[in-house]
Design a protein around this motif. Structure first.
Motif, PDB file in Angstrom:
ATOM      1  N   TYR A  11      21.406 -43.584  23.475  1.00 61.15           N
ATOM      2  CA  TYR A  11      20.889 -43.872  21.977  1.00 61.15           C
ATOM      3  C   TYR A  11      22.382 -43.440  21.018  1.00 61.15           C
ATOM      4  N   GLY A  42      11.833 -33.985  25.391  1.00 58.05           N
ATOM      5  CA  GLY A  42      13.292 -34.579  25.251  1.00 58.05           C
ATOM      6  C   GLY A  42      13.929 -34.856  26.599  1.00 58.05           C
ATOM      7  N   SER A  43      13.192 -34.681  27.658  1.00 59.92           N
ATOM      8  CA  SER A  43      13.794 -35.067  28.961  1.00 59.92           C
ATOM      9  C   SER A  43      13.854 -36.666  29.192  1.00 59.92           C
ATOM     10  N   GLY A  44      13.345 -37.235  28.298  1.00 60.09           N
ATOM     11  CA  GLY A  44      13.339 -38.816  28.501  1.00 60.09           C
ATOM     12  C   GLY A  44      12.290 -39.459  29.126  1.00 60.09           C
ATOM     13  N   LYS A  45      11.041 -38.991  29.210  1.00 57.82           N
ATOM     14  CA  LYS A  45       9.940 -39.342  29.531  1.00 57.82           C
ATOM     15  C   LYS A  45       9.454 -41.064  28.761  1.00 57.82           C
ATOM     16  N   SER A  46       9.592 -40.606  27.515  1.00 59.57           N
ATOM     17  CA  SER A  46       8.867 -41.692  26.683  1.00 59.57           C
ATOM     18  C   SER A  46      10.079 -42.814  26.602  1.00 59.57           C
ATOM     19  N   THR A  47      11.431 -42.508  26.719  1.00 56.36           N
ATOM     20  CA  THR A  47      12.443 -43.478  27.046  1.00 56.36           C
ATOM     21  C   THR A  47      12.310 -44.356  28.125  1.00 56.36           C
TER      22      THR A  47
END
Ligand code: ADP
Ligand code: MG
Length: 219
Positions: A11, A42-47
């Motif tokens: 990002y 914040g670990s990137g799951k949704s990303t």
């Protein structure tokens, strides 16, 4: 069915401190699997889910659906991918309050110009039966419990018969008993031959998965 190769997501790449949300992820998912993605906030799951669903593109790497790289799709091909292959379920249901349960589910077919009205009504009724909401077809979302609202959202995602169902914290707004119910429903959907990918911060339900993916700081 779905394979991701060396996916990264950065990002604000032009910012002085770009944020590396995904740092080279490799995964292979097959039809009939029930995948749980775990990881701290914040670990990137949704990303990761947004890339799999075609809502967002990776900074590098490949997302292969049956061997075809969707990250190279044009806008139109991507829209078709989202429409035909993917059903998405949100934590907060995203239902329209002024519409009935039946009409909310029918929204899942809004882009299907080639299906007749009669066939759409039949598909909606079939899926409402499968998620146990036949009796609530004429109710408004405000008349439903949280678990019932999530069933409507799952029905809306499934009514167009996608190959892949993706859910981002579908039990995040539900009590634990209702969460078990919803996770059981999602598992059952995977057993009907679909690929179901669920993000959950609740490790309690991970044992139901056929495969667990744990993200730590984008890895
Ligand atoms: P999770 O779903 O596991 O909580 P996310 O995928 O939402 O994690 O976020 C991963 C990291 O990327 C976090 O540091 C978050 O702040 C950052 N991030 C997420 N979305 C954006 C965005 N649109 N712009 C900038 N940074 C983002
Ligand atoms: Mg998230």
């Amino acid at each position: 069915m779905l394979e991701i190769k060396n996916i990264t997501k950065i990002y604000n790449p032009k910012h002085a401190q770009p944020l590396k949300a995904l740092k080279g992820i490799n995964l292979t998912f097959n039809a009939g699997e029930f995948i749980c993605i775990l990881g701290k906030s914040g670990s990137g799951k949704s990303t990761l889910l947004n890339i799999l669903a075609g809502f967002d593109q990776p900074s590098s790497g490949e997302v292969l659906l049956n061997g075809k790289d969707i990250s190279k799709f044009s806008g139109i091909e991507m829209a078709d991918y989202r429409k035909d292959k993917i059903g998405f379920v949100f934590q907060d249901f995203q239902l329209l309050d002024h519409l009935s349960v039946f009409e909310n589910v029918k929204i899942g077919l809004a882009m299907e110009a080639s299906i007749t009205k009669e066939k759409k009504d039949e598909l909606v009724n079939d899926i409402l039966y499968k998620v146990g909401l036949t009796k609530h077809a004429d109710h408004k979302p405000s008349e439903l419990s949280g678990g019932q609202k999530q069933r409507v959202s799952i029905a809306r995602a499934l009514v167009k018969q996608p190959d892949i169902l993706i859910a981002d914290e579908p039990t995040g707004a539900l009590d634990s008993e209702t969460s078990v119910e919803i996770m059981n429903l999602l598992k059952q959907i995977s057993q009907s031959g679909k690929l179901v990918i669920v993000v959950t911060h609740d490790e309690e339900y991970a044992h139901m998965a056929t495969e667990i993916v744990t993200l730590v700081d984008g890895m």
